[in-house]
Scaffold this active site. Sequence first.
Site, PDB file in Angstrom:
ATOM      1  N   ASN A  12      86.017  81.532  45.253  1.00  0.00           N
ATOM      2  CA  ASN A  12      87.077  82.014  44.321  1.00  0.00           C
ATOM      3  C   ASN A  12      86.534  83.297  43.709  1.00  0.00           C
ATOM      4  O   ASN A  12      85.679  83.249  42.817  1.00  0.00           O
ATOM      5  CB  ASN A  12      87.302  80.925  43.274  1.00  0.00           C
ATOM      6  N   ASN A  65      94.888  87.210  36.731  1.00  0.00           N
ATOM      7  CA  ASN A  65      95.191  86.814  38.106  1.00  0.00           C
ATOM      8  C   ASN A  65      95.501  88.052  38.944  1.00  0.00           C
ATOM      9  O   ASN A  65      95.747  89.129  38.408  1.00  0.00           O
ATOM     10  CB  ASN A  65      96.428  85.897  38.114  1.00  0.00           C
ATOM     11  N   CYS A  74      89.201  80.108  33.200  1.00  0.00           N
ATOM     12  CA  CYS A  74      88.844  80.247  34.616  1.00  0.00           C
ATOM     13  C   CYS A  74      87.472  79.597  34.810  1.00  0.00           C
ATOM     14  O   CYS A  74      86.471  80.121  34.311  1.00  0.00           O
ATOM     15  CB  CYS A  74      88.802  81.729  34.973  1.00  0.00           C
ATOM     16  N   ASN A  76      85.613  78.777  37.726  1.00  0.00           N
ATOM     17  CA  ASN A  76      84.676  79.479  38.607  1.00  0.00           C
ATOM     18  C   ASN A  76      84.271  80.807  37.970  1.00  0.00           C
ATOM     19  O   ASN A  76      83.115  81.236  38.074  1.00  0.00           O
ATOM     20  CB  ASN A  76      85.329  79.732  39.976  1.00  0.00           C
ATOM     21  N   ASN A 165      94.571  76.119  30.652  1.00  0.00           N
ATOM     22  CA  ASN A 165      95.630  76.630  31.526  1.00  0.00           C
ATOM     23  C   ASN A 165      96.312  75.437  32.192  1.00  0.00           C
ATOM     24  O   ASN A 165      95.714  74.391  32.359  1.00  0.00           O
ATOM     25  CB  ASN A 165      95.062  77.610  32.551  1.00  0.00           C
ATOM     26  N   HIS A 167      98.047  72.739  34.762  1.00  0.00           N
ATOM     27  CA  HIS A 167      97.850  72.262  36.137  1.00  0.00           C
ATOM     28  C   HIS A 167      98.792  71.092  36.415  1.00  0.00           C
ATOM     29  O   HIS A 167      99.025  70.254  35.529  1.00  0.00           O
ATOM     30  CB  HIS A 167      96.411  71.792  36.341  1.00  0.00           C
ATOM     31  N   ASN A 198      99.500  75.988  37.784  1.00  0.00           N
ATOM     32  CA  ASN A 198      98.575  75.915  38.931  1.00  0.00           C
ATOM     33  C   ASN A 198      98.810  74.571  39.615  1.00  0.00           C
ATOM     34  O   ASN A 198      98.920  73.543  38.915  1.00  0.00           O
ATOM     35  CB  ASN A 198      97.131  75.995  38.439  1.00  0.00           C
ATOM     36  N   GLU A 216      97.301  78.705  43.193  1.00  0.00           N
ATOM     37  CA  GLU A 216      97.084  79.151  41.820  1.00  0.00           C
ATOM     38  C   GLU A 216      98.254  79.976  41.285  1.00  0.00           C
ATOM     39  O   GLU A 216      98.799  80.837  41.989  1.00  0.00           O
ATOM     40  CB  GLU A 216      95.808  80.005  41.727  1.00  0.00           C
ATOM     41  N   ARG A 217      98.587  79.710  40.037  1.00  0.00           N
ATOM     42  CA  ARG A 217      99.550  80.539  39.302  1.00  0.00           C
ATOM     43  C   ARG A 217      99.067  81.990  39.342  1.00  0.00           C
ATOM     44  O   ARG A 217      97.913  82.250  39.013  1.00  0.00           O
ATOM     45  CB  ARG A 217      99.628  80.041  37.867  1.00  0.00           C
ATOM     46  N   CYS A 225      89.133  76.289  42.719  1.00  0.00           N
ATOM     47  CA  CYS A 225      89.637  76.501  41.360  1.00  0.00           C
ATOM     48  C   CYS A 225      88.880  75.539  40.443  1.00  0.00           C
ATOM     49  O   CYS A 225      89.004  74.313  40.597  1.00  0.00           O
ATOM     50  CB  CYS A 225      91.141  76.221  41.312  1.00  0.00           C
ATOM     51  N   THR A 227      89.009  75.098  37.000  1.00  0.00           N
ATOM     52  CA  THR A 227      89.864  74.349  36.063  1.00  0.00           C
ATOM     53  C   THR A 227      90.738  73.363  36.828  1.00  0.00           C
ATOM     54  O   THR A 227      91.015  72.263  36.343  1.00  0.00           O
ATOM     55  CB  THR A 227      90.765  75.306  35.265  1.00  0.00           C
ATOM     56  N   GLY A 228      91.105  73.755  38.063  1.00  0.00           N
ATOM     57  CA  GLY A 228      91.913  72.854  38.902  1.00  0.00           C
ATOM     58  C   GLY A 228      91.131  71.622  39.307  1.00  0.00           C
ATOM     59  O   GLY A 228      91.663  70.505  39.333  1.00  0.00           O
TER      60      GLY A 228
HETATM   61  N1  LIG Z   1      90.507  80.144  39.583  1.00  0.00           N
HETATM   62  C1  LIG Z   1      90.384  79.747  38.199  1.00  0.00           C
HETATM   63  C2  LIG Z   1      91.680  79.330  37.608  1.00  0.00           C
HETATM   64  C3  LIG Z   1      92.572  80.465  37.431  1.00  0.00           C
HETATM   65  C4  LIG Z   1      93.798  79.979  36.781  1.00  0.00           C
HETATM   66  C5  LIG Z   1      94.886  80.988  36.854  1.00  0.00           C
HETATM   67  N2  LIG Z   1      95.435  81.076  38.185  1.00  0.00           N
HETATM   68  C6  LIG Z   1      95.962  80.620  35.865  1.00  0.00           C
HETATM   69  O1  LIG Z   1      96.953  81.350  35.820  1.00  0.00           O
HETATM   70  O2  LIG Z   1      95.771  79.642  35.120  1.00  0.00           O
HETATM   71  C7  LIG Z   1      89.374  78.647  37.996  1.00  0.00           C
HETATM   72  O3  LIG Z   1      88.378  78.629  38.719  1.00  0.00           O
HETATM   73  O4  LIG Z   1      89.583  77.831  37.074  1.00  0.00           O
END
Ligand SMILES: N[C@H](CCC[C@H](N)C(=O)O)C(=O)O
Length: 282
Positions: A12, A65, A74, A76, A165, A167, A198, A216-217, A225, A227-228
């Site tokens: 990522n 993003n 985020c 990562n 964020n 999910h 997300n 991802e959003r 991801c 947070t994912g």
């Molecule tokens: N890649 C990121 C998350 C990005 C989240 C972003 N896409 C959003 O709009 O929340 C991670 O490692 O957590």
Amino acid sequence: MLKFTKMHGCGNDYIYIDGARERIPAEQKPELVRRLSDRHFGIGGDGVIFINPSDQADFEMEMYNMDGTRAEMCGNGIRCVAKYVYDKGLTDQTQISVISAGRIKYLDLHVENGRVSTVKVNMGEPILKACEIPVLAEDEKGEVIAEPIEIEGKAYRMTCVSMGNPHAVVFVEDVQDFPLEQVGPGLEKHPRFPKRVNAEFVKILDEETIEMRVWERGTGETLACGTGACAAAVACSLNGLTKDTVTVKLLGGTLQIQWDKAENRVYMTGPATTVFEGEIEI
Ligand SMILES: N[C@H](CCC[C@H](N)C(=O)O)C(=O)O
């Protein structure tokens, strides 16, 4: 010329910019992010992260993003922020704090041969109230666990978790062959999500191991991801599908996630990698 560092966490990949040295006016950032993130006409990345000074934490992470939209957190990315500031000598501490969108995270840096290799992050409390995620629900103060949702004419069940964020986690039989390109955007932009979402698609391998892909959003499919992965681990536990500590297998690598229910804190442990340094005319 704009100096940058290209880094990734489990594939990522983001473009990292020292916000103290490279002063970019806020109104120019979304367009600059889109240009730098373009994998043909720019540097290429899932987005851009500015590392800024802070009077509330050791550093601030300002994450965008690929489409130029700002994200609150985020996973990562925050591990790579830790690697950036330590490896570049901006700190000599192996325990640091980073603030993003008003939420402070605490990080433990693992150093090998003078450089950060892996980072353990206290990602804080999972947010489960519908109105705080946010996701529209009959009971806005309730939780959204295994709720039906229709996307592209097909019925799924989603569990919603915010790590700062939003999910939406959907359990599927086969992750690799899942039609992410169709279902991902349908979930990302579903009207039930006022701030979009997300979308994680998860297969349970055993009670301690899951496999997932993510749409991802604001970026689309990424190789990982953070947070994912945290949201997926919380959703697995909420649905009684795994233990509270899971290994999360993603396309770009593996993360260890632990939901410490006594503290109600989610911990994420994973790698951070520097790919190259550069400068670009802007
Ligand atoms: N890649 C990121 C998350 C990005 C989240 C972003 N896409 C959003 O709009 O929340 C991670 O490692 O957590």
